[in-house]
Design a protein around this motif. Structure first.
Motif, mmCIF file in Angstrom:
data_model
loop_
_atom_site.group_PDB
_atom_site.id
_atom_site.type_symbol
_atom_site.label_atom_id
_atom_site.label_comp_id
_atom_site.label_asym_id
_atom_site.label_seq_id
_atom_site.Cartn_x
_atom_site.Cartn_y
_atom_site.Cartn_z
ATOM 1 N N ALA A 31 0.508 -1.091 -0.007
ATOM 2 C CA ALA A 31 0.380 -0.063 0.101
ATOM 3 C C ALA A 31 0.665 1.472 -0.398
ATOM 4 C CB ALA A 31 -0.728 0.018 1.114
ATOM 5 N N GLY A 32 1.790 1.027 0.156
ATOM 6 C CA GLY A 32 2.636 2.548 0.172
ATOM 7 C C GLY A 32 3.321 2.448 -1.186
ATOM 8 N N ILE A 33 3.640 1.925 -1.752
ATOM 9 C CA ILE A 33 4.100 2.083 -3.412
ATOM 10 C C ILE A 33 3.449 2.320 -4.435
ATOM 11 C CG2 ILE A 33 5.469 0.305 -5.126
ATOM 12 C CD1 ILE A 33 7.051 1.659 -3.003
ATOM 13 N N LEU A 34 3.151 3.362 -5.313
ATOM 14 C CA LEU A 34 2.011 3.981 -6.575
ATOM 15 C C LEU A 34 3.048 3.600 -7.157
ATOM 16 C CD1 LEU A 34 -0.268 5.123 -7.713
ATOM 17 C CD2 LEU A 34 0.780 7.233 -7.263
ATOM 18 N N LEU A 35 2.553 2.654 -8.714
ATOM 19 C CA LEU A 35 3.245 1.990 -9.817
ATOM 20 C C LEU A 35 2.593 3.332 -10.830
ATOM 21 C CD1 LEU A 35 5.002 0.207 -11.267
ATOM 22 C CD2 LEU A 35 3.000 -1.489 -11.724
ATOM 23 N N VAL A 36 3.816 3.919 -11.038
ATOM 24 C CA VAL A 36 3.612 4.647 -11.853
ATOM 25 C C VAL A 36 3.149 4.848 -13.653
ATOM 26 C CG1 VAL A 36 3.372 6.955 -9.869
ATOM 27 C CG2 VAL A 36 5.218 6.729 -11.382
ATOM 28 N N GLY A 37 3.911 3.103 -13.486
ATOM 29 C CA GLY A 37 4.354 3.301 -15.008
ATOM 30 C C GLY A 37 5.537 2.113 -15.251
ATOM 31 N N GLN A 38 5.484 1.560 -16.257
ATOM 32 C CA GLN A 38 6.583 0.174 -16.825
ATOM 33 C C GLN A 38 7.171 1.124 -18.679
ATOM 34 O OE1 GLN A 38 4.346 -3.522 -16.306
ATOM 35 N NE2 GLN A 38 2.891 -2.781 -15.165
ATOM 36 N N CYS A 39 8.184 0.641 -18.375
ATOM 37 C CA CYS A 39 8.668 0.928 -19.505
ATOM 38 C C CYS A 39 9.167 0.036 -20.129
ATOM 39 C CB CYS A 39 9.784 1.732 -19.217
ATOM 40 S SG CYS A 39 8.998 3.770 -19.065
ATOM 41 N N SER A 40 9.518 -0.870 -21.481
ATOM 42 C CA SER A 40 9.959 -1.610 -22.217
ATOM 43 C C SER A 40 11.071 -1.092 -22.958
ATOM 44 C CB SER A 40 9.062 -2.320 -23.025
ATOM 45 O OG SER A 40 9.035 -1.081 -23.870
ATOM 46 N N SER A 41 11.630 0.183 -22.088
ATOM 47 C CA SER A 41 12.905 0.316 -22.815
ATOM 48 C C SER A 41 14.055 1.386 -22.390
ATOM 49 C CB SER A 41 13.544 0.639 -24.242
ATOM 50 O OG SER A 41 12.735 2.425 -24.801
ATOM 51 N N ALA A 42 14.709 2.245 -22.722
ATOM 52 C CA ALA A 42 15.294 3.177 -22.630
ATOM 53 C C ALA A 42 14.785 4.566 -22.542
ATOM 54 C CB ALA A 42 17.015 2.954 -22.423
ATOM 55 N N GLU A 43 14.757 3.865 -24.055
ATOM 56 C CA GLU A 43 13.916 5.239 -25.103
ATOM 57 C C GLU A 43 12.458 5.994 -24.302
ATOM 58 O OE1 GLU A 43 15.419 7.260 -26.631
ATOM 59 O OE2 GLU A 43 17.267 5.832 -27.006
ATOM 60 N N ASP A 44 11.763 4.707 -23.811
ATOM 61 C CA ASP A 44 10.792 5.523 -22.971
ATOM 62 C C ASP A 44 10.632 5.687 -21.726
ATOM 63 O OD1 ASP A 44 9.381 3.439 -25.033
ATOM 64 O OD2 ASP A 44 8.929 1.814 -23.994
ATOM 65 N N ALA A 45 11.917 5.024 -20.243
ATOM 66 C CA ALA A 45 11.793 5.259 -19.698
ATOM 67 C C ALA A 45 12.387 6.976 -19.722
ATOM 68 C CB ALA A 45 13.667 4.634 -19.059
ATOM 69 N N LEU A 46 13.516 7.379 -20.315
ATOM 70 C CA LEU A 46 13.376 8.706 -20.980
ATOM 71 C C LEU A 46 12.594 9.356 -20.849
ATOM 72 C CD1 LEU A 46 16.888 8.655 -22.983
ATOM 73 C CD2 LEU A 46 16.968 8.900 -20.793
ATOM 74 N N ALA A 47 11.610 9.450 -21.952
ATOM 75 C CA ALA A 47 10.172 10.250 -21.657
ATOM 76 C C ALA A 47 9.046 9.832 -21.311
ATOM 77 C CB ALA A 47 9.739 9.258 -23.487
ATOM 78 N N VAL A 48 9.268 8.563 -20.008
ATOM 79 C CA VAL A 48 8.121 8.973 -19.229
ATOM 80 C C VAL A 48 8.771 9.615 -17.760
ATOM 81 C CG1 VAL A 48 7.684 6.844 -17.674
ATOM 82 C CG2 VAL A 48 7.362 6.344 -20.311
ATOM 83 N N ILE A 49 9.471 9.341 -17.080
ATOM 84 C CA ILE A 49 10.936 9.213 -16.349
ATOM 85 C C ILE A 49 10.080 11.371 -16.307
ATOM 86 C CG2 ILE A 49 12.541 10.553 -14.885
ATOM 87 C CD1 ILE A 49 13.538 7.456 -15.921
ATOM 88 N N PRO A 50 10.918 11.614 -16.697
ATOM 89 C CA PRO A 50 9.923 13.297 -16.236
ATOM 90 C C PRO A 50 8.673 13.838 -16.651
ATOM 91 C CG PRO A 50 11.609 13.625 -18.470
ATOM 92 C CD PRO A 50 10.666 12.195 -18.323
ATOM 93 N N VAL A 51 7.499 12.873 -16.988
ATOM 94 C CA VAL A 51 6.243 13.381 -16.674
ATOM 95 C C VAL A 51 5.857 12.237 -14.931
ATOM 96 C CG1 VAL A 51 3.569 12.694 -17.568
ATOM 97 C CG2 VAL A 51 5.980 13.390 -19.041
ATOM 98 N N VAL A 117 14.451 -6.391 -0.092
ATOM 99 C CA VAL A 117 14.711 -5.348 -0.818
ATOM 100 C C VAL A 117 14.009 -3.782 -0.400
ATOM 101 C CG1 VAL A 117 15.273 -4.499 -2.501
ATOM 102 C CG2 VAL A 117 15.863 -6.214 -1.510
ATOM 103 N N LEU A 118 12.501 -4.253 -0.770
ATOM 104 C CA LEU A 118 11.808 -3.172 -0.990
ATOM 105 C C LEU A 118 11.059 -2.553 0.491
ATOM 106 C CD1 LEU A 118 9.491 -1.842 -2.260
ATOM 107 C CD2 LEU A 118 8.207 -2.585 -1.498
ATOM 108 N N ALA A 119 11.570 -3.640 1.449
ATOM 109 C CA ALA A 119 11.521 -2.566 3.533
ATOM 110 C C ALA A 119 12.715 -1.843 3.385
ATOM 111 C CB ALA A 119 11.577 -4.134 4.232
ATOM 112 N N ARG A 120 14.211 -2.233 2.986
ATOM 113 C CA ARG A 120 15.247 -2.160 2.872
ATOM 114 C C ARG A 120 15.261 -0.003 2.561
ATOM 115 N NH1 ARG A 120 18.072 -6.810 2.086
ATOM 116 N NH2 ARG A 120 18.267 -6.265 0.854
ATOM 117 N N VAL A 121 14.334 -0.321 1.123
ATOM 118 C CA VAL A 121 14.533 0.753 0.293
ATOM 119 C C VAL A 121 13.895 1.334 1.281
ATOM 120 C CG1 VAL A 121 13.769 1.737 -2.144
ATOM 121 C CG2 VAL A 121 15.567 -0.181 -1.739
ATOM 122 N N LYS A 122 12.758 1.242 1.328
ATOM 123 C CA LYS A 122 11.689 2.769 2.122
ATOM 124 C C LYS A 122 12.425 3.071 3.122
ATOM 125 C CE LYS A 122 7.578 0.846 1.959
ATOM 126 N NZ LYS A 122 6.126 -0.418 2.523
#
Length: 249
Positions: A31-51, A117-122
């Motif tokens: 519940a402490g995580i909101l998934l804001v996107g999934q990218c299949s490539s670095a190019e996708d990520a470069l476009a999605v991350i700023p948004v 891993v997720l618990a450590r990161v949080k």
């Protein structure tokens, strides 16, 4: 990065559909995580991350055309999100930490490993700054160097040398990169080839030739470029009007 800590905005970057799907399912359970996107490539990520403005990115190392490390290079130093690398190869773990990843997941991983891993990161994101450190390979060992333990840093060709007490550590990162990373942590560029931890500054002095010097608590003296003088004095809480030459002992 989101200062409210939770929910953390997470983004998945992985070229394998099944891997993205598995991560999405695991993240949806928290519940402490909101998934804001999934990218299949670095190019996708470069476009999605700023948004999407993620707080946390699960980043696959091996992707066609542009891998995870190359993606970070294209984004630039000190990205405004935390990184968990996802890789099938253990040898990438050291490099992951060298570029500032909070953690990494070794494929294939089970639910328990992911949850740990997720618990450590949080926890690390909940208390920013407490886990700020470099992990540097030194022969057969990994040296852990906290940002707060560093006195100063000097440029060494394509590397940078960290001075921490009586120890030095070679880090394969440029001084410009470290300047951007460490400025929010109380470090300041004093010269084109040096950065200091402002908490380690003991005095500022003007030499007889008019050049400025910074004296650190460890007694190290470093020349300060006039280009950075106003910035340093401002960060130290001083002004040019009330700054006078120091007196040598």
């Amino acid at each position: 990065m989101n200062n409210s800590n939770f929910p953390l905005r997470a983004l998945i970057v992985d070229d394998e559909p099944l891997a993205r799907s598995n991560l999405a399912v695991l993240l949806a359970r928290d519940a402490g995580i909101l998934l804001v996107g999934q990218c299949s490539s670095a190019e996708d990520a470069l476009a999605v991350i700023p948004v999407a403005k993620p707080d946390l990115v699960f980043l696959d190392v091996e992707m066609p055309e542009c891998d995870g490390f190359e993606l970070l290079e294209r984004i630039g130093p000190s990205p405004d999100f935390a990184i968990v690398f996802v890789t099938a190869h253990h040898q990438f773990s050291l490099r992951a930490f060298e570029v500032g990843a909070l953690d990494y997941l070794l494929k294939p991983f089970d639910d328990q490993r992911f949850e740990r891993v997720l618990a450590r990161v949080k926890e690390r994101l909940r208390v920013p700054g407490e886990t700020r450190r470099f992990i540097i390979k030194n022969g057969s060992t990994l040296d852990v160097v906290k940002f707060s333990d560093i006195d100063w840093i000097e440029a060494s060709d394509y590397y940078s040398t960290l001075h921490a007490g009586d120890k030095t550590h070679m880090l394969r990162r440029s001084l410009a990169d470290l300047d951007m990373l460490l400025a929010p942590q109380g470090f300041c560029r004093i010269h084109r080839s040096a950065i200091v931890n402002l908490d380690r500054v003991r005095a500022l002095e003007i030499r007889e030739d008019g050049e400025y010097e910074i004296v650190l608590q460890c007694a190290q003296r470093l020349r300060m470029s006039r280009r950075y003088r106003k910035q340093i004095l401002k960060q130290l809480g001083s002004t040019l009007d009330n700054f006078h030459p120091g007196v040598r002992n």
